[in-house]
Scaffold this motif. Structure first.
Motif, short mmCIF file in Angstrom:
data_model
loop_
_atom_site.label_atom_id
_atom_site.label_comp_id
_atom_site.label_asym_id
_atom_site.label_seq_id
_atom_site.Cartn_x
_atom_site.Cartn_y
_atom_site.Cartn_z
N ASP A 109 -17.81 -14.81 29.51
CA ASP A 109 -16.42 -14.37 29.54
C ASP A 109 -15.56 -15.25 28.65
O ASP A 109 -14.67 -14.76 27.93
N LEU A 110 -15.81 -16.55 28.69
CA LEU A 110 -15.04 -17.48 27.88
C LEU A 110 -15.26 -17.22 26.39
O LEU A 110 -14.31 -17.20 25.60
N ALA A 111 -16.51 -17.02 26.01
CA ALA A 111 -16.81 -16.75 24.60
C ALA A 111 -16.16 -15.44 24.15
O ALA A 111 -15.63 -15.35 23.03
N GLU A 115 -13.15 -15.14 21.18
CA GLU A 115 -13.25 -14.32 19.96
C GLU A 115 -12.16 -13.26 19.90
O GLU A 115 -11.66 -12.94 18.82
N LEU A 116 -11.77 -12.71 21.04
CA LEU A 116 -10.65 -11.78 21.05
C LEU A 116 -9.37 -12.47 20.59
O LEU A 116 -8.62 -11.94 19.75
N ALA A 117 -9.11 -13.65 21.15
CA ALA A 117 -7.90 -14.38 20.78
C ALA A 117 -7.94 -14.82 19.33
O ALA A 117 -6.92 -14.80 18.63
N ARG A 118 -9.13 -15.21 18.85
CA ARG A 118 -9.25 -15.62 17.45
C ARG A 118 -8.94 -14.44 16.51
O ARG A 118 -8.29 -14.60 15.48
N HIS A 145 -13.88 -22.95 24.53
CA HIS A 145 -12.63 -23.18 25.25
C HIS A 145 -11.55 -23.72 24.32
O HIS A 145 -10.37 -23.39 24.48
N LEU A 146 -11.95 -24.49 23.30
CA LEU A 146 -10.96 -24.99 22.35
C LEU A 146 -10.59 -23.93 21.31
O LEU A 146 -9.47 -23.92 20.81
N VAL A 147 -11.53 -23.04 21.00
CA VAL A 147 -11.19 -21.89 20.15
C VAL A 147 -10.10 -21.06 20.83
O VAL A 147 -9.11 -20.66 20.21
N LEU A 148 -10.27 -20.80 22.13
CA LEU A 148 -9.29 -20.03 22.88
C LEU A 148 -7.95 -20.76 22.90
O LEU A 148 -6.89 -20.16 22.66
N PHE A 149 -7.97 -22.05 23.19
CA PHE A 149 -6.72 -22.81 23.22
C PHE A 149 -6.04 -22.79 21.85
O PHE A 149 -4.82 -22.57 21.76
#
Length: 280
Positions: A109-111, A115-118, A145-149
């Motif tokens: 879910d996190l991954a 990618e959606l947020a990126r 988690h840092l990609v999402l942040f």
């Protein structure tokens, strides 16, 4: 996407960006490299992606803070730590805080959320948006988690830069923007707004009186009909200017990101993402 829908989704996820300024782990990392605890950490860590900018630039881009407060708290910040050191410390702190608050998330879910947020964040236009542009120049992290942040930070600053443009279009100063926002009843209390943004009771009262003369506020500080119309125009313009990245993601992707992120927001808040006294 309808701009109002994308704006609602953006606001629903904002906590996952905002705790990056206030979680104890972030404060610890920033003070470890030499910054003073509290407002200096906030001002420096948020502005660091723009480089070693002056206090005036920080005040201009943050907009609703008293410039005198920014100048006082940013005094000497870049002699204590470089912008690059500050940004690295911020992300170390975010990673540690994420582990404490959200370390039990399903990795798939996190991954997916990352990618959606990126996808959305990569579609942000940086033209005329200094805070977003500074963050866009940072390298993308590797950990999901840092990609999402990082993606949510880009989206937040993209929206915030546009919001400042909408406020300026309506002829509001930073303090006037804060006063009218507080008058909606959906933001700070007056006392909290004054304390955290550095405005005195005298400055606040003078602004209320001026806005009342202009027909925006009632004498006791409530919004008039024109005041409500003003705030609606500002929010509608902000949603329109913030819509580009969400259009790139699309309705299905945006809805899925919101579905994944909203329970995490509740979990982070319940876990103490925003401790009391961080602006001491």
């Amino acid at each position: 996407m309808d701009p109002h829908d994308s704006g609602r989704i953006a606001r629903s996820l904002e906590t996952l960006h905002a705790f990056g300024y206030f979680a104890p782990e972030v404060q610890e990392e920033l003070t470890r490299i030499g910054l003073e605890k509290g407002r200096m950490c906030y001002f420096a860590s948020r502005s660091a992606p723009m480089g070693a900018v002056s206090p005036g630039t920080v005040a201009a881009t943050f907009f609703v803070f008293n410039p005198a407060l920014v100048a006082h708290r940013m005094d000497g910040a870049w002699t204590l730590a470089s912008p690059e050191e500050v940004t690295a410390a911020r992300y170390r702190g975010v990673s540690a805080a994420w582990g404490r608050l959200l370390g039990d998330l399903d990795p798939d879910d996190l991954a997916e959320a990352a990618e959606l947020a990126r996808t959305a964040a990569r579609a942000c236009s940086v033209a005329g948006r200094p805070l977003c542009a500074g963050h866009a120049d940072l390298p993308w992290p590797d950990a999901p988690h840092l990609v999402l942040f990082h993606a949510l930070s880009l989206l937040r600053e993209h929206r915030g830069d546009g919001h400042v443009a909408a406020l300026l279009e309506e002829g509001l100063s930073g303090l006037e923007a804060l006063v009218t926002h507080t008058a909606t009843g959906r933001g700070f209390t007056v006392a909290a707004a004054q304390a955290t943004r550095g405005w005195s009771e005298e400055e606040w009262g003078a602004t209320v009186a001026d806005l009342a003369e202009r027909g925006v506020l009632t004498p006791d500080g409530g919004l008039t009909e024109e005041g409500h119309s003003l705030r609606r125009r500002i929010e509608e313009a902000t949603d329109r200017m913030a819509g580009q990245p969400w259009q790139a993601l699309g309705q299905e992707g945006a809805t899925r990101l919101a579905e994944l992120g909203r329970p995490w927001v509740r979990q982070a808040v319940a876990g103490g993402a925003f401790p009391k006294g961080v602006f001491a």
